[in-house]
Design a protein around this motif. Structure first.
Motif, short mmCIF file in Angstrom:
data_model
loop_
_atom_site.label_atom_id
_atom_site.label_comp_id
_atom_site.label_asym_id
_atom_site.label_seq_id
_atom_site.Cartn_x
_atom_site.Cartn_y
_atom_site.Cartn_z
N ALA A 153 -154.47 18.58 21.32
CA ALA A 153 -153.62 19.57 20.65
C ALA A 153 -153.69 20.91 21.37
CB ALA A 153 -154.07 19.72 19.20
N ALA A 154 -154.89 21.29 21.81
CA ALA A 154 -155.04 22.55 22.54
C ALA A 154 -154.28 22.51 23.87
CB ALA A 154 -156.51 22.84 22.79
N ARG A 155 -154.34 21.38 24.54
CA ARG A 155 -153.62 21.22 25.81
C ARG A 155 -152.12 21.38 25.59
NH1 ARG A 155 -153.98 15.48 28.76
NH2 ARG A 155 -155.97 16.23 29.58
N GLN A 156 -151.63 20.89 24.46
CA GLN A 156 -150.19 20.92 24.17
C GLN A 156 -149.76 22.18 23.42
OE1 GLN A 156 -149.86 17.19 22.07
NE2 GLN A 156 -149.69 16.01 23.95
N GLY A 157 -150.73 23.09 23.15
CA GLY A 157 -150.41 24.34 22.49
C GLY A 157 -150.01 24.18 21.04
#
Length: 202
Positions: A153-157
């Protein structure tokens, strides 16, 4: 629960197929470790459901040996072409198909490996039920991603939402409704790996 149209999924991966492996060059060991954790035996018949560019196929082939059967299935022709270009198709049969309609007889498989698949199914319960149909009672399922839900989720913002089917309680229920019994659940930054067993008589 989010539904994903197969045509949209195919378009998404078609656009990204050519540079998919170069975007995630360090995932190989994680795939190999996940395959090892599946507990495959020599001679097993295993499906890589949503195989993409085939990163799990060599490890699956090594695990089942020369007498085993490895099938890679994916919806997107361009991803299968990349698997062939990378040489990962050797020792495996590749099928361009929707995993909700597998060209496999009932109970024909000993195990299913699925990396990142659940997030792209049009109907998660339907997809997992089809994998169960094709797997013998007592057969194995591994749902894998090389990073956990929070890291992805963090990678995909974005944020993890409450309706995420990959969360343990929701996934356990969907698996149970689809002919599977969850046996382990790991969701950490460096790995997401859920294992399940095909219910006998289910």
């Amino acid at each position: 629960m989010t539904r994903h149209d197969p045509a949209d999924v195919r378009a998404f991966f078609t656009e990204r197929a050519a540079d998919w492996d170069s975007r995630f060059p360090d995932d190989g060991p994680a795939y190999a470790a996940a395959v090892t954790g599946l507990g495959l035996r020599a001679g097993d018949r295993v499906l890589d459901a949503g195989c993409g560019t085939g990163r799990a196929l060599p490890a699956l082939r090594a695990a089942v040996g020369p007498d085993g059967v490895v099938l890679g299935a994916d919806l997107t022709p361009a991803m299968l072409e990349e698997a062939v270009r990378a040489g990962r198709h050797r020792g495996a049969a590749l099928a361009r198909t929707d995993v909700t309609r597998l060209p496999v007889a009932e109970g024909a498989l000993d195990a299913v490996f699925a990396a990142g698949l659940v997030s792209h199914l049009a109907d998660v319960r339907e997809g997992l039920a089809e994998l169960a149909r094709a797997t013998r009672p007592g057969g194995l399922l591994a749902l894998f991603h090389p990073i956990g839900r929070a890291a992805l989720a963090a990678r995909q913002g974005r944020q993890i939402t409450a309706d995420d089917v990959r969360a343990e309680p929701r996934l356990r229920a969907v698996l149970a409704a689809s002919g599977w019994r969850m046996t382990s659940y790991v969701d950490e930054d460096a790995r997401y790996l859920v294992r399940a067993e095909r219910v006998r008589g289910g």
